[in-house]
Design a protein around this motif. Sequence first.
Motif, PDB file in Angstrom:
ATOM      1  N   VAL A  85      55.847  46.366   1.940  1.00 23.73           N
ATOM      2  CA  VAL A  85      55.054  47.490   2.447  1.00 23.73           C
ATOM      3  C   VAL A  85      55.531  47.895   3.829  1.00 23.73           C
ATOM      4  CG1 VAL A  85      52.757  48.176   3.232  1.00 23.73           C
ATOM      5  CG2 VAL A  85      53.027  46.948   1.057  1.00 23.73           C
ATOM      6  N   ILE A  86      55.770  46.912   4.703  1.00 22.55           N
ATOM      7  CA  ILE A  86      56.212  47.214   6.071  1.00 22.55           C
ATOM      8  C   ILE A  86      57.573  47.885   6.053  1.00 22.55           C
ATOM      9  CG2 ILE A  86      56.905  46.177   8.265  1.00 22.55           C
ATOM     10  CD1 ILE A  86      54.791  43.978   7.705  1.00 22.55           C
ATOM     11  N   ASN A  87      58.480  47.349   5.231  1.00 27.16           N
ATOM     12  CA  ASN A  87      59.839  47.888   5.192  1.00 27.16           C
ATOM     13  C   ASN A  87      59.934  49.239   4.489  1.00 27.16           C
ATOM     14  OD1 ASN A  87      61.057  45.710   6.560  1.00 27.16           O
ATOM     15  ND2 ASN A  87      61.145  44.499   4.667  1.00 27.16           N
ATOM     16  N   SER A  88      58.899  49.599   3.725  1.00 25.28           N
ATOM     17  CA  SER A  88      58.929  50.884   3.022  1.00 25.28           C
ATOM     18  C   SER A  88      58.833  52.055   3.982  1.00 25.28           C
ATOM     19  CB  SER A  88      57.791  50.955   1.998  1.00 25.28           C
ATOM     20  OG  SER A  88      56.536  51.056   2.648  1.00 25.28           O
ATOM     21  N   GLY A  89      58.237  51.825   5.160  1.00 24.63           N
ATOM     22  CA  GLY A  89      58.109  52.885   6.153  1.00 24.63           C
ATOM     23  C   GLY A  89      57.075  53.938   5.814  1.00 24.63           C
ATOM     24  N   HIS A  90      56.186  53.666   4.848  1.00 23.57           N
ATOM     25  CA  HIS A  90      55.175  54.644   4.451  1.00 23.57           C
ATOM     26  C   HIS A  90      53.896  54.551   5.279  1.00 23.57           C
ATOM     27  CE1 HIS A  90      57.756  55.858   1.290  1.00 23.57           C
ATOM     28  NE2 HIS A  90      57.563  54.804   0.499  1.00 23.57           N
ATOM     29  N   GLY A  91      53.861  53.622   6.222  1.00 22.47           N
ATOM     30  CA  GLY A  91      52.704  53.522   7.110  1.00 22.47           C
ATOM     31  C   GLY A  91      51.473  52.909   6.481  1.00 22.47           C
ATOM     32  N   LEU A  92      51.643  52.163   5.416  1.00 21.90           N
ATOM     33  CA  LEU A  92      50.493  51.535   4.748  1.00 21.90           C
ATOM     34  C   LEU A  92      50.159  50.200   5.416  1.00 21.90           C
ATOM     35  CD1 LEU A  92      51.508  52.267   1.045  1.00 21.90           C
ATOM     36  CD2 LEU A  92      49.927  53.554   2.504  1.00 21.90           C
ATOM     37  N   THR A  93      49.842  50.289   6.704  1.00 27.80           N
ATOM     38  CA  THR A  93      49.617  49.077   7.495  1.00 27.80           C
ATOM     39  C   THR A  93      48.405  48.303   7.001  1.00 27.80           C
ATOM     40  OG1 THR A  93      50.506  50.306   9.376  1.00 27.80           O
ATOM     41  CG2 THR A  93      49.442  48.208   9.846  1.00 27.80           C
ATOM     42  N   VAL A 139      45.667  53.865  15.903  1.00 27.67           N
ATOM     43  CA  VAL A 139      46.542  54.755  15.161  1.00 27.67           C
ATOM     44  C   VAL A 139      46.678  56.132  15.806  1.00 27.67           C
ATOM     45  CG1 VAL A 139      44.684  55.585  13.658  1.00 27.67           C
ATOM     46  CG2 VAL A 139      47.058  55.581  12.821  1.00 27.67           C
ATOM     47  N   ASP A 140      45.633  56.564  16.496  1.00 25.26           N
ATOM     48  CA  ASP A 140      45.678  57.882  17.136  1.00 25.26           C
ATOM     49  C   ASP A 140      46.208  57.823  18.559  1.00 25.26           C
ATOM     50  OD1 ASP A 140      44.623  59.092  14.856  1.00 25.26           O
ATOM     51  OD2 ASP A 140      42.556  58.661  15.486  1.00 25.26           O
ATOM     52  N   GLU A 141      46.595  56.677  19.002  1.00 26.29           N
ATOM     53  CA  GLU A 141      47.092  56.526  20.367  1.00 26.29           C
ATOM     54  C   GLU A 141      48.523  55.996  20.319  1.00 26.29           C
ATOM     55  OE1 GLU A 141      44.445  54.189  22.709  1.00 26.29           O
ATOM     56  OE2 GLU A 141      42.657  54.915  21.662  1.00 26.29           O
ATOM     57  N   ASP A 142      49.174  56.096  21.417  1.00 26.33           N
ATOM     58  CA  ASP A 142      50.534  55.572  21.510  1.00 26.33           C
ATOM     59  C   ASP A 142      50.490  54.076  21.797  1.00 26.33           C
ATOM     60  OD1 ASP A 142      51.705  58.010  21.081  1.00 26.33           O
ATOM     61  OD2 ASP A 142      51.683  58.559  23.218  1.00 26.33           O
ATOM     62  N   VAL A 143      50.962  53.270  20.825  1.00 28.53           N
ATOM     63  CA  VAL A 143      51.042  51.826  21.050  1.00 28.53           C
ATOM     64  C   VAL A 143      52.319  51.563  21.850  1.00 28.53           C
ATOM     65  CG1 VAL A 143      51.168  49.570  19.960  1.00 28.53           C
ATOM     66  CG2 VAL A 143      49.837  51.411  18.886  1.00 28.53           C
ATOM     67  N   PRO A 144      52.196  50.916  23.021  1.00 29.69           N
ATOM     68  CA  PRO A 144      53.344  50.794  23.925  1.00 29.69           C
ATOM     69  C   PRO A 144      54.532  50.025  23.336  1.00 29.69           C
ATOM     70  CG  PRO A 144      51.526  49.383  24.625  1.00 29.69           C
ATOM     71  CD  PRO A 144      50.980  50.278  23.568  1.00 29.69           C
ATOM     72  N   VAL A 145      54.285  49.120  22.398  1.00 30.65           N
ATOM     73  CA  VAL A 145      55.367  48.286  21.863  1.00 30.65           C
ATOM     74  C   VAL A 145      55.346  48.367  20.343  1.00 30.65           C
ATOM     75  CG1 VAL A 145      56.317  45.952  21.711  1.00 30.65           C
ATOM     76  CG2 VAL A 145      55.205  46.723  23.833  1.00 30.65           C
ATOM     77  N   ASP A 146      56.513  48.477  19.732  1.00 37.64           N
ATOM     78  CA  ASP A 146      56.614  48.443  18.276  1.00 37.64           C
ATOM     79  C   ASP A 146      56.471  46.989  17.820  1.00 37.64           C
ATOM     80  OD1 ASP A 146      57.096  48.771  15.631  1.00 37.64           O
ATOM     81  OD2 ASP A 146      59.224  49.294  15.837  1.00 37.64           O
ATOM     82  N   VAL A 147      55.377  46.698  17.091  1.00 35.67           N
ATOM     83  CA  VAL A 147      55.097  45.310  16.701  1.00 35.67           C
ATOM     84  C   VAL A 147      55.818  44.927  15.419  1.00 35.67           C
ATOM     85  CG1 VAL A 147      52.834  45.426  17.806  1.00 35.67           C
ATOM     86  CG2 VAL A 147      53.037  45.925  15.358  1.00 35.67           C
ATOM     87  N   THR A 148      56.420  45.895  14.746  1.00 41.76           N
ATOM     88  CA  THR A 148      57.019  45.615  13.436  1.00 41.76           C
ATOM     89  C   THR A 148      58.060  44.498  13.475  1.00 41.76           C
ATOM     90  OG1 THR A 148      56.627  47.898  12.741  1.00 41.76           O
ATOM     91  CG2 THR A 148      58.250  46.630  11.494  1.00 41.76           C
ATOM     92  N   PRO A 149      59.010  44.474  14.410  1.00 38.19           N
ATOM     93  CA  PRO A 149      60.012  43.393  14.409  1.00 38.19           C
ATOM     94  C   PRO A 149      59.377  42.006  14.525  1.00 38.19           C
ATOM     95  CG  PRO A 149      60.716  45.194  15.816  1.00 38.19           C
ATOM     96  CD  PRO A 149      59.298  45.479  15.454  1.00 38.19           C
ATOM     97  N   GLU A 150      58.341  41.870  15.369  1.00 35.15           N
ATOM     98  CA  GLU A 150      57.712  40.552  15.521  1.00 35.15           C
ATOM     99  C   GLU A 150      57.009  40.139  14.231  1.00 35.15           C
ATOM    100  OE1 GLU A 150      54.503  38.065  18.254  1.00 35.15           O
ATOM    101  OE2 GLU A 150      55.061  40.123  18.829  1.00 35.15           O
ATOM    102  N   VAL A 151      56.301  41.095  13.617  1.00 39.91           N
ATOM    103  CA  VAL A 151      55.596  40.780  12.374  1.00 39.91           C
ATOM    104  C   VAL A 151      56.592  40.365  11.290  1.00 39.91           C
ATOM    105  CG1 VAL A 151      54.195  41.723  10.507  1.00 39.91           C
ATOM    106  CG2 VAL A 151      53.635  42.274  12.877  1.00 39.91           C
TER     107      VAL A 151
END
Length: 430
Positions: free
Chosen positions: A384-392, A174-186
Amino acid sequence: MDTIYALATARGRAGVSVIRLSGPRAHAVVSDLTGRPLPDLRTAALRKIVWQGEVLDEAVVLLFGAGASFTGEDVAELQAHGSIAVVSALLRVLSQQPGLRLAEPGEFTRRALENGCLDLAQVEGLADLIDAETEAQRRQAVRAMSGELRKRISGWRPQLLRAAALLEATIDFVDEDVPVDVTPEVIGLLRGLLVEFRRELAGVGAAERIRDGFEVAIIGAPNVGKSSLLNALAGRDAAITSEHAGTTRDVIEVRMEIAGLPVTLLDTAGLRETADEIEAIGIERAVRRGQEADLRVVILSDPSDPVPVDLQPDDLVLVGKADLRRHEGARQISALTGEGLEELVGDLGARLARRTAGSGMLVRERHRTVVESAVESLETALEVINSGHGLTELAAEEVHRAIRALDILIGRVGVEDVLGEIFSSFCIGK
């Protein structure tokens, strides 16, 4: 662990009766009772069963090794003559052997489950196969017993694990830059699984009907031939027939097979106005059962008679007693001559078969509730994912809930509360 034994075939006279033993002493007991070296595993051998110098019977002995038997333990089978006296003597002698005890209902199958030889869905399929009365029930039970549901879950589970792993990766970094946005795959994984879960849920009703059977109510006014029709379809005198109106006062049920499906035919009281209190109760029951039935066959005495119930799309309306009077253009039936009976059975089979066309692998109420729980979890995760509130973390936990639901479905976790109910339906030798 105890070694258990039981008669695995039905009690009573038979050509052959099979007594099964399972556990660490199964092979040793057979050796003691035959007084001869054990035959090779999976090789039938004829042996005299001797106890205290007396020959009890000459039986075929068959041994299976641990890891290669139904229960996963050492198993022995004595295929003895099916005499009541022989079976009683063999069971009595086995009861006197140290370390042996009579099996409880379903205990052989329960050991197969505990030893990983069957999963819970297969156990339920085996129970359904033992209870199967029709071809459709047999086919459905064989599918369940063959492990098709486990195979289906084996395809779903890795996708859920992948989705959970992707979500947890974003938590860990969470404190680092994740190179790929995993949200679409999930989101893609979860949506695809929801489609499959809902498809399975859509087939639950049809599968339950195959397992539990359909009800077909025969409805009409008094003396139109309802009871005679029931008897003709059943091939026996299940209902009393009489020229006097009001003879049938209670709902008479006959179980039969139509197009491979289990069907209960209901002969109901004739529908009419009556001052007779007992007959009125029968009519009330007839109306209620007719409404609750899956399909109704309405018998009229004349095509112009009003239909006494609200018709559903699959219901059939026939004019009875075709042997006494003819009505041009009407579909008629006669229980006496058999006219129209074959066509009626064919129509009933076709209509009921259409209702089972979409049946899936979920055949019990337990299956439905577990998969509905998984659907609810995945829907929450997507929200939760689509809400965009970051409650991963919350989304990941909901995915894990869905994984646990699938594990419950095949008995990996959390099923102790249902085992007693399932195994109580088994006979002692199974």
